[in-house]
Design an enzyme around this catalytic site. Sequence first.
Site, mmCIF file in Angstrom:
data_model
loop_
_atom_site.group_PDB
_atom_site.id
_atom_site.type_symbol
_atom_site.label_atom_id
_atom_site.label_comp_id
_atom_site.label_asym_id
_atom_site.label_seq_id
_atom_site.Cartn_x
_atom_site.Cartn_y
_atom_site.Cartn_z
ATOM 1 C CE LYS A 110 -10.285 1.437 -2.771
ATOM 2 N NZ LYS A 110 -11.421 1.860 -1.938
ATOM 3 C CE LYS A 189 -1.610 6.025 0.890
ATOM 4 N NZ LYS A 189 -2.849 5.512 0.694
ATOM 5 C CE LYS A 192 -5.663 -2.570 2.902
ATOM 6 N NZ LYS A 192 -5.789 -1.161 3.299
#
Length: 320
Positions: A110, A189, A192
């Site tokens: 992230k 993968k 979103k």
Amino acid sequence: MRVLSGIQPSGRLHIGNYFGMMRPALELQERGEAFLFIANYHALTTVHDADALRRATWEVALDFLACGLDPERTAFYRQSDVPEVCELAWLLSVVAPMGLLERCHSYKDKIARGISPSHGLFAYPVLMAADILAVQAEIVPVGRDQKQHVEVTRDIAIKFNNEFGPVFRVPEPAIRDEVAVVPGLDGQKMSKSYGNTIDLFGDPAETRRRIMRIVTDSRSVAEPKDPDACTVFALYRLFATEEERRTMAERYRAGGLGYAAAKQALAEKLEAHFEPMRLRRAELAASPDKVEAALRRGAERARAEARRTLAAARRAVGLD
Ligand code: ADP
Ligand code: TRP
């Protein structure tokens, strides 16, 4: 057997979420006592728009109920309706090793994507441990990317039990190998964050356009193709019966099947699969009171468990 899983309301759900987490969790509701929740405290680590969070929370509730979650059988709730998990997270955080949290891929990924590294983002796995341990879950169905978080939960539970006495049951992740990673349009993968998703309840015309954009190699219609190297086939197999899967694989290998035709077959399967759920979802959207009542009942059940666990944890550490 007690099962728990959660999902963040941080965007529209896609078929990676569906096959990786929703369906396995919904199947387990048949075999045990299931808890499923919408992780809105977790979503706050990345969503800072109150209306967007409210809306996404509601959409996820509709998605799960439309996909077959039975709120009579499964406790289905919003995480924020069980605030005990926040207090429990603090009790766990005093035994959660820094090194363990620093090694979490999800945190590192992230940050690498530009999300600002807040304390909440760093402590994310500790709150997740609290979700799981609060209801004394034994099995946690998730996609492979969440496995490390369940392992962190196990380590924290074992450490707490060693230091303060046996308060928590130590859970196991449940990961389906065949759907551990559902690929997206580009073969990576499906996520979103990569913009490569096929949404569960997306606009049908848009869904078809997206399927047609799936990246394939440049073999001509006549050439034989390897189904196991093809993203279209990887998605098709998720919807197909064993028999249909075999037939499609043979057509790939024989040559004469073009990628456009394979995509067409995938689009039809996908539409047929989600059509009944789409109708159900529209019905639910028209009865918001029923949905709200189901979420409240679910929260009461989860809260009763969480209160009991929290009381035991407070006693164990000397806060009673
Ligand atoms: P995203 O990657 O789109 O942000 P999340 O991280 O919110 O999705 O994942 C929610 C749940 O769905 C998790 O249990 C995760 O493991 C599962 N999941 C997400 N993407 C996939 C995928 N492509 N294949 C299998 N499972 C997935
Ligand atoms: N971290 C999970 C995800 O992003 C969501 C989640 C929060 C969760 N708490 C949980 C999943 C507890 C399983 C168990 O998908």
